[in-house]
Design an enzyme around this catalytic site. Structure first.
Site, short mmCIF file in Angstrom:
data_model
loop_
_atom_site.label_atom_id
_atom_site.label_comp_id
_atom_site.label_asym_id
_atom_site.label_seq_id
_atom_site.Cartn_x
_atom_site.Cartn_y
_atom_site.Cartn_z
N PRO A 73 63.69 -20.95 1.33
CG PRO A 73 64.28 -20.93 -0.91
CD PRO A 73 63.09 -20.82 -0.01
CG ASN A 74 69.41 -20.87 0.93
OD1 ASN A 74 70.01 -21.91 1.16
ND2 ASN A 74 69.05 -20.51 -0.29
NE ARG A 104 71.12 -16.61 2.54
CZ ARG A 104 69.97 -16.39 1.93
NH1 ARG A 104 68.86 -16.35 2.64
NH2 ARG A 104 69.91 -16.23 0.64
CE1 TYR A 147 69.05 -11.72 2.47
CE2 TYR A 147 71.07 -13.05 2.39
CZ TYR A 147 69.96 -12.49 1.76
OH TYR A 147 69.78 -12.70 0.41
CG ASN A 178 61.87 -13.85 3.37
OD1 ASN A 178 62.07 -14.03 2.16
ND2 ASN A 178 62.78 -13.32 4.16
CB ALA A 227 66.16 -17.64 -4.17
CD GLU A 230 57.15 -10.01 -2.10
OE1 GLU A 230 56.19 -9.41 -2.63
OE2 GLU A 230 58.21 -10.25 -2.68
CG HIS A 287 61.84 -9.89 0.32
ND1 HIS A 287 62.09 -11.20 -0.01
CD2 HIS A 287 60.78 -9.50 -0.41
CE1 HIS A 287 61.20 -11.58 -0.92
NE2 HIS A 287 60.39 -10.58 -1.16
NE ARG A 314 70.68 -8.46 -1.98
CZ ARG A 314 70.58 -9.71 -1.53
NH1 ARG A 314 69.48 -10.08 -0.88
NH2 ARG A 314 71.54 -10.57 -1.70
C1 DQA Z 1 65.45 -12.48 0.78
C2 DQA Z 1 65.87 -11.82 -0.53
C3 DQA Z 1 66.00 -12.86 -1.64
O1 DQA Z 1 66.42 -12.24 -2.83
C4 DQA Z 1 67.01 -13.90 -1.27
O2 DQA Z 1 67.07 -14.91 -2.26
C5 DQA Z 1 66.76 -14.50 0.08
C6 DQA Z 1 66.37 -13.62 1.17
C7 DQA Z 1 65.44 -11.48 1.95
O3 DQA Z 1 64.85 -11.78 2.97
O4 DQA Z 1 66.05 -10.40 1.84
O5 DQA Z 1 66.93 -15.69 0.29
O6 DQA Z 1 64.12 -12.97 0.63
#
Ligand code: DQA
Length: 148
Positions: A10-11, A18, A23, A74, A77, A98, A100, A107
């Site tokens: 998501p996102n 964003r 990011y 990735n 959240a 995994e 990020h 964070r």
């Molecule tokens: C993320 C880190 C997560 O905590 C966050 O909710 C994201 C992006 C990252 O790529 O740093 O959506 O996965």
């Protein structure tokens, strides 16, 4: 031919606009293109998918079985909330790295817990888009039997 699924949650479709201070400015299509070029150096094929929906991500992991040799994930959240995604990874028995973009451990405390970490072969965070390429390298080492 070795095949990898690059799966984003998501996102992450909003990368580039964003919270660029967190990011970065690279868009998701740019990251996906980087992954394709990087994997192509080894003759690997990359399939990319992004969804904002937990069930679609779970379906994608189920569908990866027998099709792909590993997954770069990735989960956004959902990383911090989804026992269902964790179970899906355990169920399909595919190596998952995994990734990020940000350093989730530096964070907010609620980002420190990762359910994905419990079932992934590695966690890479805080390296921006390069983390996806590092993830591919890690997956390659795993598939080629290098435990380093
Ligand atoms: C993320 C880190 C997560 O905590 C966050 O909710 C994201 C992006 C990252 O790529 O740093 O959506 O996965």
């Amino acid at each position: 031919m070795t095949s990898v699924l690059v799966l984003n949650g998501p996102n992450l479709n909003l990368l580039g606009t964003r919270q660029p201070e967190v990011y970065g400015a690279t868009t998701l299509p740019e990251i996906e293109n980087m992954c394709e070029l990087h994997a192509a150096l080894w003759g690997w094929h990359v399939t990319c998918l992004q969804s904002n929906h937990e069930g679609i991500l779970i379906d994608a992991l189920h569908d990866a079985r027998g099709v792909h040799d590993g997954v770069i994930l990735n989960a956004g959240a959902y990383t911090h909330t989804s026992i269902a995604l964790m179970d899906a990874i355990s169920s399909v028995e595919l190596p998952v790295v995994e990734v990020h973009l940000s350093d989730i451990h530096a964070r907010e405390p609620f980002r420190h817990l990762s359910y994905i970490e419990k079932v992934a072969i590695a966690q890479i965070c805080g390296r921006g888009p390069q983390g996806y390429l590092d993830g591919l390298d890690r997956l390659r080492a795993h598939l080629e039997g290098d435990t380093a």
